[in-house]
Write a protein that holds these residues in place. Structure first.
Motif, PDB file in Angstrom:
ATOM      1  N   LEU A 112       0.793  -1.244  -0.116  1.00  0.00           N
ATOM      2  CA  LEU A 112       0.277   0.026  -0.113  1.00  0.00           C
ATOM      3  C   LEU A 112       1.227   1.082  -0.204  1.00  0.00           C
ATOM      4  CD1 LEU A 112      -2.521  -0.841   2.729  1.00  0.00           C
ATOM      5  CD2 LEU A 112      -2.712  -1.479   0.350  1.00  0.00           C
ATOM      6  N   SER A 113       0.135   2.216  -0.573  1.00  0.00           N
ATOM      7  CA  SER A 113       1.509   3.566  -0.814  1.00  0.00           C
ATOM      8  C   SER A 113      -0.090   4.443  -0.870  1.00  0.00           C
ATOM      9  CB  SER A 113       1.906   3.702  -1.794  1.00  0.00           C
ATOM     10  OG  SER A 113       1.796   3.756  -3.232  1.00  0.00           O
ATOM     11  N   TRP A 114       1.173   5.675  -1.049  1.00  0.00           N
ATOM     12  CA  TRP A 114       0.001   6.761  -0.741  1.00  0.00           C
ATOM     13  C   TRP A 114       0.213   7.924  -1.571  1.00  0.00           C
ATOM     14  CZ3 TRP A 114      -4.726   7.840   2.478  1.00  0.00           C
ATOM     15  CH2 TRP A 114      -4.067   6.311   2.979  1.00  0.00           C
ATOM     16  N   LYS A 115      -0.597   8.217  -2.618  1.00  0.00           N
ATOM     17  CA  LYS A 115       0.089  10.146  -3.035  1.00  0.00           C
ATOM     18  C   LYS A 115      -1.464  11.271  -2.735  1.00  0.00           C
ATOM     19  CE  LYS A 115       0.550   6.884  -7.644  1.00  0.00           C
ATOM     20  NZ  LYS A 115       0.179   6.781  -8.529  1.00  0.00           N
ATOM     21  N   THR A 116      -0.449  12.329  -2.712  1.00  0.00           N
ATOM     22  CA  THR A 116      -1.334  13.007  -1.893  1.00  0.00           C
ATOM     23  C   THR A 116      -1.397  14.865  -3.037  1.00  0.00           C
ATOM     24  OG1 THR A 116       0.306  13.992  -0.940  1.00  0.00           O
ATOM     25  CG2 THR A 116      -0.933  12.720   0.044  1.00  0.00           C
ATOM     26  N   SER A 117      -2.308  14.895  -2.931  1.00  0.00           N
ATOM     27  CA  SER A 117      -2.444  16.515  -4.293  1.00  0.00           C
ATOM     28  C   SER A 117      -2.766  17.024  -3.709  1.00  0.00           C
ATOM     29  CB  SER A 117      -2.455  16.280  -6.052  1.00  0.00           C
ATOM     30  OG  SER A 117      -3.683  15.984  -5.921  1.00  0.00           O
ATOM     31  N   ASP A 118      -2.326  19.035  -4.089  1.00  0.00           N
ATOM     32  CA  ASP A 118      -3.089  19.983  -3.146  1.00  0.00           C
ATOM     33  C   ASP A 118      -4.326  20.073  -3.815  1.00  0.00           C
ATOM     34  OD1 ASP A 118      -2.915  20.748  -5.490  1.00  0.00           O
ATOM     35  OD2 ASP A 118      -0.761  22.826  -5.294  1.00  0.00           O
ATOM     36  N   SER A 119      -4.979  21.267  -3.744  1.00  0.00           N
ATOM     37  CA  SER A 119      -6.317  21.751  -3.744  1.00  0.00           C
ATOM     38  C   SER A 119      -6.254  21.787  -5.731  1.00  0.00           C
ATOM     39  CB  SER A 119      -6.794  22.578  -2.661  1.00  0.00           C
ATOM     40  OG  SER A 119      -6.231  23.903  -3.005  1.00  0.00           O
ATOM     41  N   SER A 120      -5.566  22.148  -6.165  1.00  0.00           N
ATOM     42  CA  SER A 120      -5.182  22.893  -7.224  1.00  0.00           C
ATOM     43  C   SER A 120      -4.053  21.318  -8.236  1.00  0.00           C
ATOM     44  CB  SER A 120      -3.668  23.911  -7.875  1.00  0.00           C
ATOM     45  OG  SER A 120      -2.326  23.601  -7.239  1.00  0.00           O
ATOM     46  N   GLY A 121      -3.786  20.549  -7.555  1.00  0.00           N
ATOM     47  CA  GLY A 121      -3.943  19.940  -8.221  1.00  0.00           C
ATOM     48  C   GLY A 121      -2.677  19.040  -9.152  1.00  0.00           C
ATOM     49  N   SER A 122      -1.578  20.213  -8.675  1.00  0.00           N
ATOM     50  CA  SER A 122       0.056  20.625  -9.175  1.00  0.00           C
ATOM     51  C   SER A 122       0.301  19.885  -7.706  1.00  0.00           C
ATOM     52  CB  SER A 122      -0.133  22.053  -9.790  1.00  0.00           C
ATOM     53  OG  SER A 122       0.266  22.771  -8.267  1.00  0.00           O
ATOM     54  N   SER A 144       2.234  17.877  -4.993  1.00  0.00           N
ATOM     55  CA  SER A 144       2.172  17.103  -4.097  1.00  0.00           C
ATOM     56  C   SER A 144       2.702  17.674  -1.962  1.00  0.00           C
ATOM     57  CB  SER A 144       2.956  15.083  -4.025  1.00  0.00           C
ATOM     58  OG  SER A 144       4.732  15.863  -3.731  1.00  0.00           O
ATOM     59  N   ILE A 145       1.770  16.922  -0.981  1.00  0.00           N
ATOM     60  CA  ILE A 145       1.793  16.997  -0.239  1.00  0.00           C
ATOM     61  C   ILE A 145       2.272  15.500   0.597  1.00  0.00           C
ATOM     62  CG2 ILE A 145       0.604  17.969   2.211  1.00  0.00           C
ATOM     63  CD1 ILE A 145      -1.272  19.875   0.343  1.00  0.00           C
ATOM     64  N   ARG A 146       3.638  16.284   1.492  1.00  0.00           N
ATOM     65  CA  ARG A 146       3.966  14.710   2.241  1.00  0.00           C
ATOM     66  C   ARG A 146       3.599  14.317   3.364  1.00  0.00           C
ATOM     67  NH1 ARG A 146       8.061  12.736  -0.470  1.00  0.00           N
ATOM     68  NH2 ARG A 146       8.969  13.110  -2.494  1.00  0.00           N
ATOM     69  N   GLY A 173      -5.824  20.794   5.860  1.00  0.00           N
ATOM     70  CA  GLY A 173      -6.127  21.618   4.842  1.00  0.00           C
ATOM     71  C   GLY A 173      -5.825  22.743   3.465  1.00  0.00           C
ATOM     72  N   LYS A 174      -4.468  21.632   3.160  1.00  0.00           N
ATOM     73  CA  LYS A 174      -3.886  22.254   2.026  1.00  0.00           C
ATOM     74  C   LYS A 174      -4.326  20.758   0.328  1.00  0.00           C
ATOM     75  CE  LYS A 174      -1.096  25.490   3.641  1.00  0.00           C
ATOM     76  NZ  LYS A 174       0.368  25.057   3.748  1.00  0.00           N
ATOM     77  N   GLN A 200     -14.911  15.930   0.147  1.00  0.00           N
ATOM     78  CA  GLN A 200     -15.682  14.757   0.557  1.00  0.00           C
ATOM     79  C   GLN A 200     -16.135  14.331   2.532  1.00  0.00           C
ATOM     80  OE1 GLN A 200     -14.057  11.775  -1.674  1.00  0.00           O
ATOM     81  NE2 GLN A 200     -15.706  11.320  -3.340  1.00  0.00           N
ATOM     82  N   CYS A 201     -14.739  14.906   2.820  1.00  0.00           N
ATOM     83  CA  CYS A 201     -15.426  14.938   4.643  1.00  0.00           C
ATOM     84  C   CYS A 201     -16.226  15.967   5.339  1.00  0.00           C
ATOM     85  CB  CYS A 201     -13.767  14.824   4.689  1.00  0.00           C
ATOM     86  SG  CYS A 201     -12.863  13.399   4.123  1.00  0.00           S
ATOM     87  N   SER A 202     -16.732  15.114   6.334  1.00  0.00           N
ATOM     88  CA  SER A 202     -17.444  16.240   6.689  1.00  0.00           C
ATOM     89  C   SER A 202     -16.508  17.608   7.610  1.00  0.00           C
ATOM     90  CB  SER A 202     -18.531  15.455   7.697  1.00  0.00           C
ATOM     91  OG  SER A 202     -17.815  14.708   8.177  1.00  0.00           O
ATOM     92  N   GLN A 203     -15.952  16.777   7.517  1.00  0.00           N
ATOM     93  CA  GLN A 203     -14.941  18.181   9.180  1.00  0.00           C
ATOM     94  C   GLN A 203     -13.770  18.587   8.177  1.00  0.00           C
ATOM     95  OE1 GLN A 203     -15.032  14.482   9.544  1.00  0.00           O
ATOM     96  NE2 GLN A 203     -13.364  13.742   8.520  1.00  0.00           N
ATOM     97  N   SER A 204     -13.608  18.541   6.864  1.00  0.00           N
ATOM     98  CA  SER A 204     -12.781  19.598   5.825  1.00  0.00           C
ATOM     99  C   SER A 204     -12.834  21.297   6.206  1.00  0.00           C
ATOM    100  CB  SER A 204     -13.083  19.516   4.737  1.00  0.00           C
ATOM    101  OG  SER A 204     -14.318  18.761   4.171  1.00  0.00           O
TER     102      SER A 204
END
Length: 156
Positions: free
Chosen positions: A83-93, A95-97, A127-128, A152-156
């Protein structure tokens, strides 16, 4: 599906055998314990892609300045899916580590495995985040992925 599972562990000069498997060879039974030796695991079964579910952070945790996401993989075979993770900021440009941790595969009663992985971010990083993706990979199999968007998360 055929499932043959053997797990042997050696610790402190003691040998613990969870299950011993015997096979028929010509006119006699042969123990796989002697064939493979201690510490060997043999899994035989049908390849099964796990189902993934990504869970977002709780509001109580966010109030403490932390955001832990969990990816649960269920009903996969064999045991070595990663299992691995990928993240992206709200602009999709970009990644967040964050800090990742994983559990080894756990054999369930149905002969399939379950795993989990967590990704820990600060509340500011969360938050980003635009989205997080959990991806399961194994050998040459097509990866399995599940995406969670922060909105999609209620606590965003």
């Amino acid at each position: 599906m055929i499932l043959l599972s053997l797990f042997v562990s050696e610790s402190e000069s003691r040998v613990s055998l969870q299950s011993e498997v015997f096979v028929w060879r010509l006119n006699e039974f042969v123990s796989l314990w002697y064939t493979f030796g201690g510490g060997t695991r043999l899994d035989v079964g049908s390849d099964t892609r796990p189902a993934l579910k990504v869970l977002g952070p709780s509001s109580a945790e966010l109030e403490q300045g932390k955001a832990t996401l969990m990816c649960v993989a269920n009903k996969g075979f064999p045991s070595d899916w990663s299992l691995s993770w990928k993240t992206s900021d709200s602009s999709g440009s970009s990644s967040i580590r964050g800090e990742e941790s994983r559990t080894p595969g756990v054999l369930q009663n149905d002969g399939l495995y379950s795993w989990s992985s967590t990704l820990t971010l600060t509340a500011d990083q969360w938050g980003k985040v635009g989205s997080v993706t959990c991806e399961a990979t194994q050998g040459s199999h097509t990866p399995v992925s599940e995406i969670l968007r922060r909105d999609q998360c209620s606590q965003s």
